[in-house]
Design a protein around this motif. Structure first.
Motif, PDB file in Angstrom:
ATOM      1  N   TYR A   1     105.948 -35.121 -53.340  1.00 57.06           N
ATOM      2  CA  TYR A   1     105.906 -34.184 -54.458  1.00 57.06           C
ATOM      3  C   TYR A   1     106.853 -33.056 -54.104  1.00 57.06           C
ATOM      4  CZ  TYR A   1     101.577 -36.351 -56.114  1.00 57.06           C
ATOM      5  OH  TYR A   1     100.649 -37.223 -56.589  1.00 57.06           O
ATOM      6  N   SER A   2     107.626 -32.638 -55.066  1.00 55.20           N
ATOM      7  CA  SER A   2     108.554 -31.543 -54.850  1.00 55.20           C
ATOM      8  C   SER A   2     107.789 -30.281 -54.478  1.00 55.20           C
ATOM      9  CB  SER A   2     109.321 -31.378 -56.168  1.00 55.20           C
ATOM     10  OG  SER A   2     110.220 -30.356 -56.096  1.00 55.20           O
TER      11      SER A   2
ATOM     12  N   ALA B   1     114.487 -37.602 -56.885  1.00 56.61           N
ATOM     13  CA  ALA B   1     115.828 -37.522 -56.299  1.00 56.61           C
ATOM     14  C   ALA B   1     115.865 -38.370 -55.032  1.00 56.61           C
ATOM     15  CB  ALA B   1     116.180 -36.077 -55.976  1.00 56.61           C
ATOM     16  N   GLU B   2     116.886 -39.196 -54.922  1.00 54.93           N
ATOM     17  CA  GLU B   2     117.031 -40.079 -53.756  1.00 54.93           C
ATOM     18  C   GLU B   2     118.040 -39.519 -52.764  1.00 54.93           C
ATOM     19  OE1 GLU B   2     116.935 -44.605 -54.588  1.00 54.93           O
ATOM     20  OE2 GLU B   2     118.581 -43.772 -55.740  1.00 54.93           O
ATOM     21  N   GLY B   3     117.902 -39.926 -51.527  1.00 52.05           N
ATOM     22  CA  GLY B   3     118.941 -39.614 -50.539  1.00 52.05           C
ATOM     23  C   GLY B   3     119.079 -38.134 -50.218  1.00 52.05           C
ATOM     24  N   VAL B   4     117.949 -37.410 -50.244  1.00 50.76           N
ATOM     25  CA  VAL B   4     117.989 -35.987 -49.905  1.00 50.76           C
ATOM     26  C   VAL B   4     118.114 -35.853 -48.380  1.00 50.76           C
ATOM     27  CG1 VAL B   4     116.762 -33.782 -50.048  1.00 50.76           C
ATOM     28  CG2 VAL B   4     116.524 -35.475 -51.890  1.00 50.76           C
ATOM     29  N   GLU B   5     119.210 -35.274 -47.945  1.00 54.87           N
ATOM     30  CA  GLU B   5     119.468 -35.189 -46.497  1.00 54.87           C
ATOM     31  C   GLU B   5     119.548 -33.755 -45.978  1.00 54.87           C
ATOM     32  OE1 GLU B   5     123.018 -37.472 -45.838  1.00 54.87           O
ATOM     33  OE2 GLU B   5     121.951 -39.385 -45.935  1.00 54.87           O
ATOM     34  N   TYR B   6     119.788 -32.800 -46.873  1.00 60.99           N
ATOM     35  CA  TYR B   6     119.988 -31.416 -46.425  1.00 60.99           C
ATOM     36  C   TYR B   6     119.039 -30.449 -47.116  1.00 60.99           C
ATOM     37  CZ  TYR B   6     124.274 -33.428 -44.619  1.00 60.99           C
ATOM     38  OH  TYR B   6     125.165 -34.222 -43.947  1.00 60.99           O
ATOM     39  N   ASP B   7     118.701 -29.404 -46.378  1.00 58.30           N
ATOM     40  CA  ASP B   7     117.824 -28.368 -46.915  1.00 58.30           C
ATOM     41  C   ASP B   7     118.339 -27.790 -48.226  1.00 58.30           C
ATOM     42  OD1 ASP B   7     115.648 -28.182 -45.133  1.00 58.30           O
ATOM     43  OD2 ASP B   7     116.995 -27.325 -43.618  1.00 58.30           O
TER      44      ASP B   7
ATOM     45  N   CYS C   1     113.006 -30.738 -60.247  1.00 60.06           N
ATOM     46  CA  CYS C   1     112.922 -32.163 -59.931  1.00 60.06           C
ATOM     47  C   CYS C   1     111.493 -32.460 -59.472  1.00 60.06           C
ATOM     48  CB  CYS C   1     113.922 -32.489 -58.817  1.00 60.06           C
ATOM     49  SG  CYS C   1     113.991 -34.233 -58.444  1.00 60.06           S
ATOM     50  N   ASP C   2     110.909 -33.560 -59.945  1.00 63.97           N
ATOM     51  CA  ASP C   2     109.489 -33.786 -59.704  1.00 63.97           C
ATOM     52  C   ASP C   2     109.171 -34.283 -58.295  1.00 63.97           C
ATOM     53  OD1 ASP C   2     108.414 -33.546 -62.649  1.00 63.97           O
ATOM     54  OD2 ASP C   2     110.234 -34.766 -62.739  1.00 63.97           O
ATOM     55  N   TYR C   3     110.014 -35.190 -57.809  1.00 67.33           N
ATOM     56  CA  TYR C   3     109.728 -35.813 -56.507  1.00 67.33           C
ATOM     57  C   TYR C   3     111.002 -35.940 -55.699  1.00 67.33           C
ATOM     58  CZ  TYR C   3     105.957 -37.392 -59.584  1.00 67.33           C
ATOM     59  OH  TYR C   3     104.939 -37.431 -60.501  1.00 67.33           O
ATOM     60  N   LEU C   4     110.833 -35.919 -54.373  1.00 68.42           N
ATOM     61  CA  LEU C   4     111.984 -36.013 -53.484  1.00 68.42           C
ATOM     62  C   LEU C   4     111.819 -37.139 -52.473  1.00 68.42           C
ATOM     63  CD1 LEU C   4     112.370 -32.222 -52.536  1.00 68.42           C
ATOM     64  CD2 LEU C   4     113.401 -33.411 -54.486  1.00 68.42           C
ATOM     65  N   GLN C   5     112.944 -37.802 -52.200  1.00 65.89           N
ATOM     66  CA  GLN C   5     112.943 -38.890 -51.226  1.00 65.89           C
ATOM     67  C   GLN C   5     114.252 -38.810 -50.451  1.00 65.89           C
ATOM     68  OE1 GLN C   5     113.149 -42.766 -53.111  1.00 65.89           O
ATOM     69  NE2 GLN C   5     112.332 -43.826 -51.333  1.00 65.89           N
ATOM     70  N   GLY C   6     114.204 -39.045 -49.167  1.00 67.39           N
ATOM     71  CA  GLY C   6     115.434 -39.007 -48.385  1.00 67.39           C
ATOM     72  C   GLY C   6     115.147 -38.758 -46.918  1.00 67.39           C
ATOM     73  N   TYR C   7     116.180 -38.956 -46.107  1.00 69.05           N
ATOM     74  CA  TYR C   7     116.013 -38.832 -44.656  1.00 69.05           C
ATOM     75  C   TYR C   7     115.501 -37.465 -44.240  1.00 69.05           C
ATOM     76  CZ  TYR C   7     118.680 -43.206 -44.176  1.00 69.05           C
ATOM     77  OH  TYR C   7     119.113 -44.501 -44.228  1.00 69.05           O
ATOM     78  N   LEU C   8     115.834 -36.418 -45.001  1.00 67.17           N
ATOM     79  CA  LEU C   8     115.368 -35.076 -44.651  1.00 67.17           C
ATOM     80  C   LEU C   8     113.839 -35.039 -44.623  1.00 67.17           C
ATOM     81  CD1 LEU C   8     116.005 -32.006 -44.200  1.00 67.17           C
ATOM     82  CD2 LEU C   8     115.759 -31.735 -46.660  1.00 67.17           C
TER      83      LEU C   8
END
Ligand code: C2E
Ligand code: CA
Ligand code: CA
Length: 400
Positions: free
Chosen positions: A170-171, A357-363, A374-381
């Motif tokens: 969840y964001s 959002a996909e592929g979130v890598e940075y703060d 954005c409702d939800y976040l996904q990524g290596y971060l």
């Protein structure tokens, strides 16, 4: 004339970079200069020299007789490096590409011969490597993989396919909304194989149909496990190929799996790409509509990379839109495209979709996305894809 054989030998002096760090740039520059001068003195008839980049020198060879002539040239290049005492310290790698043999397009020559040069680095006896060998190894790997896929597709037993799970958060909260199941193939002969390698082959050979069913069944069994552990609110998303969803019995097969495993359809999300809709908009949208009535959720995967126009998307029967990493990558400082991502998110909301959002890598990407609703976040971060045990450990921390 055109029937003369042509080849490129690439000398890759990657190690020069360690000279850079130890002795400074001007020193490595002088070493490169020394090498190019020596090779220019040596350059035999039929050969021309090119400096492709700082550390890569190409020898273009025209009208040679045989492979042996090319390996002799490689030996001779190495001899030149020895004569100026740089061979040992530079540990050179040579790649050879026979243009006519491999049918390589001119714009791929340097790329392919570089691949061969990199291979020579790992190489055993010889410091040079033919690209043709690389091609052959690639083809051998591919046919091995084809065989394995067809065995898996036919067999009723245990198979070497499994999932890792990447959490979707969840964001603005450290809580997991769902898990995306990402397939892996642990092959005896090939080692760990990623989906970007085996899914396209499975699609090409149509083995994706039985394999996709097996994967869906595994995902449902995992959902059952989550339920039993008290994580009944965590959704599981499975990727589905266009080829699967375009089959008329996709829905029927899926219902059979739901019945067999006894899970509630609400627990399952299917991710499909825009291309699936592009292939046959009516059929797919109809299948999706029917399955949604059962309670299954749908997400448009890789949103922004495909063909669907926003106008048409309005009519899509889905719950989530996954903004491709390609958009998220634009969210780094100083990028002018930044501002439109926020607009895209609010547009999706107006159409009634939730946005992942996909592929979130940075703060800074995370901050922007949270700020722009954005409702939800996904990524290596937030989290890499995790093995079953690790994901359960994570859920115990975030969702209990
Ligand atoms: P996808 O659905 O877009 O999955 C996301 C891919 O991006 C995954 O790679 C994931 O590991 C990677 N990823 C996630 N976060 C980040 C990040 O922050 N940075 C970067 N650079 N990458 C990130 P993976 O697991 O290799 O999967 C590749 C593709 O294979 C998937 O793309 C999906 O299209 C396909 N795939 C995976 N599993 C299945 C499956 O069970 N069935 C089908 N049909 N396709 C699958
Ligand atoms: Ca996906
Ligand atoms: Ca994706």
């Amino acid at each position: 004339n055109s029937d003369r054989k042509r080849a490129v030998i690439l000398l890759d002096l990657k190690k020069i970079h360690s000279f850079n760090t130890s002795y400074g740039y001007s020193y490595s520059e002088s070493v490169i200069l020394l090498i190019t001068r020596q090779l220019a003195k040596w350059c035999p008839p039929g050969c021309s020299l090119f400096q492709v980049s700082f550390e890569r020198i190409a020898v273009y060879v025209e009208g040679y007789e045989s492979k042996e002539a090319l390996t002799a040239l490689c030996e001779s290049v190495i001899g030149q490096l020895e004569s100026i005492q740089v061979r040992q310290s530079l540990d050179c790698n040579l790649g050879i590409l026979e243009i006519s043999e491999t049918g390589t397009k001119s714009f791929d020559v340097i790329k392919n011969v570089s691949i061969a040069a990199a291979r020579s680095e790992e190489n055993r006896e010889l410091p040079y490597y033919f690209f043709e060998q690389e091609l052959k190894e690639k083809k051998d790997r591919e046919s091995e993989l084809r065989e394995e896929l067809s065995t898996i597709a036919r067999s009723e037993d245990e198979d070497p396919l499994y999932f890792v799970y990447q959490p979707v958060f969840y964001s603005g909260r450290n809580e997991v909304m769902g898990l995306e199941a990402l397939a892996r193939l642990q092959s005896d002969k090939l080692g760990l194989v990623y989906p970007l390698e085996f899914i396209p082959l499975a699609e090409e050979t149509q083995t994706i149909i039985p394999i996709g069913k097996k994967l869906l069944r595994k995902a449902c069994l995992f959902i059952k496990e989550l339920d039993a552990l008290g994580f009944g609110e965590v959704a599981v998303a499975v990727n589905v190929s266009p080829i699967q969803i375009l089959r008329s019995d996709f829905g029927k097969d899926l219902e059979a799996i739901l019945d067999e495993t006894g899970i509630s359809p609400w627990r399952l999300t299917l991710e499909i790409t825009e291309t699936a809709f592009a292939a046959s908009y009516e059929t797919v949208n109809e299948t999706v509509g029917r399955l949604r009535k059962l309670g299954i959720s749908f997400a448009i995967d890789d949103f922004g990379t495909g063909h669907s126009s926003l106008a048409r998307e309005r009519m899509l029967n889905v719950d989530y839109v996954k903004l491709d990493k390609f958009f998220v990558d634009d969210l780094l400082v100083g990028n002018k495209k930044q501002s439109i991502i926020g607009e895209i998110i609010s547009m999706q909301h107006k159409m009634g979709f939730k946005v992942i959002a996909e592929g979130v890598e940075y703060d800074e990407q995370k901050a922007y996305l949270e700020e722009h609703g954005c409702d939800y976040l996904q990524g290596y971060l937030l989290s890499r894809p995790l093995a079953r045990e690790s994901v359960l450990e994570l859920l115990a921390k975030t969702n209990s």
